[in-house]
Scaffold this motif. Sequence first.
Motif, PDB file in Angstrom:
ATOM      1  N   ASP A  47      -5.100  -1.702   4.344  1.00  0.00           N
ATOM      2  CA  ASP A  47      -5.994  -1.125   5.355  1.00  0.00           C
ATOM      3  C   ASP A  47      -7.307  -0.623   4.754  1.00  0.00           C
ATOM      4  O   ASP A  47      -8.230  -0.301   5.490  1.00  0.00           O
ATOM      5  N   ARG A  82      -3.500   7.876   1.523  1.00  0.00           N
ATOM      6  CA  ARG A  82      -3.996   6.886   2.446  1.00  0.00           C
ATOM      7  C   ARG A  82      -4.767   7.506   3.597  1.00  0.00           C
ATOM      8  O   ARG A  82      -4.936   6.903   4.633  1.00  0.00           O
ATOM      9  N   ASP A 132       0.872  -1.176   0.000  1.00  0.00           N
ATOM     10  CA  ASP A 132       0.000   0.000   0.000  1.00  0.00           C
ATOM     11  C   ASP A 132       0.907   1.224   0.000  1.00  0.00           C
ATOM     12  O   ASP A 132       1.552   1.540   0.992  1.00  0.00           O
ATOM     13  N   ASP A 186     -10.858   3.961   0.875  1.00  0.00           N
ATOM     14  CA  ASP A 186      -9.452   3.815   0.505  1.00  0.00           C
ATOM     15  C   ASP A 186      -9.362   2.746  -0.592  1.00  0.00           C
ATOM     16  O   ASP A 186     -10.331   2.035  -0.863  1.00  0.00           O
TER      17      ASP A 186
HETATM   18 MN    MN Z   1      -4.463   2.159   2.298  1.00  0.00          MN
END
Ligand code: MN
Length: 370
Positions: free
Chosen positions: A182, A259, A33, A221
């Motif tokens: 995430d 993010r 990520d 996200d």
């Molecule tokens: Mn992320």
Amino acid sequence: MRVEAGAATDIGKVRERNEDSFLADPPLFAVADGIGGHRGGEVASQLALEILEQMSTNGKETLAERVRQANRAVFERSQADRQVTGMGTTLTAVLVQDAGVHLAHVGDSRAYLLRAGSLRQLTEDHTLVARMVETGEITTDEAEIHPHRNVLTRALGTEPDVRVDEQEVPLIEGDRLLLCSDGLTGMVTEAQIQAILEASVSPQEASDRLIKAANRAGGVDNITVVVLEVRDDAATESPAGDSAAAAHVPLPSGRTVRRSLIWLAVVIVVVAAGLFTGRAYLDGQWYVGVAQGRVAVYRGIPAAALGLHLSHTVFVSDVPATGAAALPLYANIADGLPAKDHDDAFAIVEQIRKDIAASDAGGPSAGGSP
Ligand code: MN
């Protein structure tokens, strides 16, 4: 051991780019990520996985050594190319072996093991809030909604060397292993994740359904998942000499933006709160962002991305925003760093000033601990 794999990545509902990437190249599987402005996040996550993949074809190196090489490659690119200065990425990777996997991990993507009806998180989040939970400052429930919950304490590519968490995970038939960014865990509860893993007939179906669930919950996200399932060797024919895996997934990879999960959730809360208290709520919100190229204190919430103007500048410091954005902890400053109140916002500005001075002086903690 035979492993069947599924994988998927999705931009989500809010971001303009997908900065996540995955690798499903048996016996190597990984999610990454990316973080960083412009195209930095995408470049970082893809480059890290490229390096990892190249090494899987020739490698005598351990997985952790490969991860450290990927770290160096991302760091060097970030030093050489001003467009991607300060970029970094999370990396959670497994190498399938005879009786399990070797797991290597940096950042806040996660690995979970589902066995016999219970889901266990194998990795530790390298985040500020995880550290605060450890020291007892906040509870795990508070961590889930904490404004700083996506501030990383460790990432790949932001320093010349990186500490890599490693573990051996023995696996048995029926186990399911999940690697995810995430964007999944921020939107979907562990109970939901477990239910989807249990109800899906294949790893690919599980992957697709997890992505759908995160998008249904808001898709704030980028979302990336890799699902592995341990199958019985005897029950199905495995290619001779292939101790590792039979994956039915396309080769890499994903892409995209920042993010900062937080703001959409905040906007939703504000809209809800607005029905009752309106303006008073906004006036109680503070964050640190960028104004005129400098670090600034704002009152309200940074919702400009949604075409709303819900904040105003309170104070513009003399601290250059580029200096702040170059430090991993503040890489997302352009999106706004949430503050608890007026004093906290000003304290964050001073902390940024100190951290920039320390990094200019070549201090060891360039962007390390806050
Ligand atoms: Mn992320």
